[in-house]
Design an enzyme around this catalytic site. Sequence first.
Site, short mmCIF file in Angstrom:
data_model
loop_
_atom_site.label_atom_id
_atom_site.label_comp_id
_atom_site.label_asym_id
_atom_site.label_seq_id
_atom_site.Cartn_x
_atom_site.Cartn_y
_atom_site.Cartn_z
N GLN A 1 3.73 76.39 -19.06
CA GLN A 1 2.72 77.39 -19.41
C GLN A 1 3.34 78.67 -19.96
O GLN A 1 2.61 79.61 -20.31
CB GLN A 1 1.85 77.75 -18.18
CG GLN A 1 0.98 76.62 -17.69
CD GLN A 1 -0.05 76.15 -18.72
OE1 GLN A 1 -0.39 76.86 -19.66
NE2 GLN A 1 -0.52 74.93 -18.56
N LYS B 1 1.27 71.36 -25.36
CA LYS B 1 0.75 72.68 -25.00
C LYS B 1 1.26 73.77 -25.94
O LYS B 1 0.92 74.94 -25.79
CB LYS B 1 1.10 73.00 -23.54
CG LYS B 1 0.39 72.07 -22.56
CD LYS B 1 0.79 72.32 -21.12
CE LYS B 1 0.06 71.32 -20.21
NZ LYS B 1 0.46 71.48 -18.80
N CYS C 1 -4.35 70.33 -11.15
CA CYS C 1 -3.07 69.75 -10.70
C CYS C 1 -2.26 70.73 -9.87
O CYS C 1 -1.03 70.76 -9.93
CB CYS C 1 -2.23 69.25 -11.87
SG CYS C 1 -3.01 67.94 -12.81
N ASP D 1 10.03 75.43 -14.65
CA ASP D 1 8.94 74.70 -15.28
C ASP D 1 8.28 75.67 -16.26
O ASP D 1 7.57 76.59 -15.85
CB ASP D 1 7.96 74.23 -14.19
CG ASP D 1 6.65 73.69 -14.75
OD1 ASP D 1 6.39 73.85 -15.97
OD2 ASP D 1 5.86 73.13 -13.97
N HIS E 1 2.72 73.44 -10.15
CA HIS E 1 1.95 72.29 -10.65
C HIS E 1 2.46 71.05 -9.89
O HIS E 1 3.63 70.99 -9.49
CB HIS E 1 2.25 72.15 -12.14
CG HIS E 1 1.44 71.13 -12.88
ND1 HIS E 1 1.72 69.78 -12.81
CD2 HIS E 1 0.39 71.25 -13.73
CE1 HIS E 1 0.87 69.13 -13.59
NE2 HIS E 1 0.05 70.00 -14.15
#
Length: 419
Positions: A216, A239, A377, A213, A136
């Site tokens: 997600q 999220k 993104c 990261d 991202h």
Amino acid sequence: MSATPLRKPSADTAFDVERIRADFPILHNVRPHGKPLSFLDNAASSQMPQQVIDRIVRYETHEHANIHRGVHLLSTLATEAYEGARRSVQRFLNAKEDREIIFTTGCTEGVNLVMHGYGRKFIGAGDEIIVTHLEHHSNIVPWQMLCEEKGAKLRVAPIDDRGEVIQEAYDALFNERTKFVAISHVSNALGTINPVRRMIDVAHARGIPVLVDGAQAAPHIAVDVQALDCDFYAFSGHKVCGPTGSGALYGKAALLEKMQPFKGGGDMILSVTFEKTTFNTIPHKFEAGTPPIMPMIGLGAALDYLSAIGMDRIAAHEHALLEYATEQVSALDGVRIIGTAREKAAVLSFYVGEVHPHDVGTLLDEEGVAVRTGHHCAQPVMQRFGVPATVRASFAFYNTFAEVDALVEAIRKVQKLFG
Ligand SMILES: *Cc1c(COP(=O)(O)O)cnc(C)c1O
């Protein structure tokens, strides 16, 4: 391609998705263009259950005050709620200690905190930072900024046609100049689950710290930072069914202690004179000023809510949805799925013939189906697959097989219109 439907009702009943949906008022309150809402844009932001909304209302109606500073009752209650939320994050990630959890406004701020706090202190001219082609923008741009400032170099691990990081190519990027690795756990554009434990081991064999990261991954799979042995793990509250403006960064205590603060101000100090300021202990060293208290309390409630359902059950239901959607959508003539990694989570990116993704998105909205269109993104991913944009359906545990059917029906309508 033959379309033998998977046995959808069994998975749904086992999970009792309707009972879960009853917790989410927005799923029932909103009817786009008079149609039932099929909210399939969860990778951009997920919806909030009543339990989280109630927790926020309780804070604002019974506990609101500034934290850490007051001796009065409300300040004590607010501080307890805020620090309780930190322990919820600790449990959710299975971190060893609650001081290893730093509240952030989201994944982006978590990455930037590590870039400023660790990168600017320990990375210099000629050093190299490894990322992957799946990242991202928020796990690319901060590192590019650091490279620009320090004269360091960004190295990118390539991906194959399925959207998987080529592991031999990743391994080959390491050399004596490598100083840091920043990789996504799950790709937001394609849904690829990276073998992060393996990738972390490769870096650690050379003593190199790794930031994951997890924006997600946290909503979809059980995360255990001790089992992963990652050095940093960043994710966003909005999220994982929490409020915008909330998020957290996990960091190993020993590393956080070595780092410099990201922002200066109140709450991050022990003492201040004009000659010298002594910084507070972790995590407070990284939480300058009054934080977004209400969002963090909401985040804690959201993580408790997810844990009560069980991340393994959430992952299983979403996996069944993704398999069903993949089968149904790929059976449509002229639809191309982008991202076919063997390990995937909750994301279906695709292209409907020659129809521009923005037109597809607009037409799906008219059918009540909310999807995202664009580059998500992650422009380098789009470049890799030679497309400017995709249509992305992304699932949450409150989605149903009927919503997948609605998506498929809506795509058929688009095809008829453009056929
Ligand atoms: C959403 C996302 C981010 C950025 O999260 P923010 O909430 O916008 O800070 C970073 N990485 C991935 C993989 C994401 O999906």
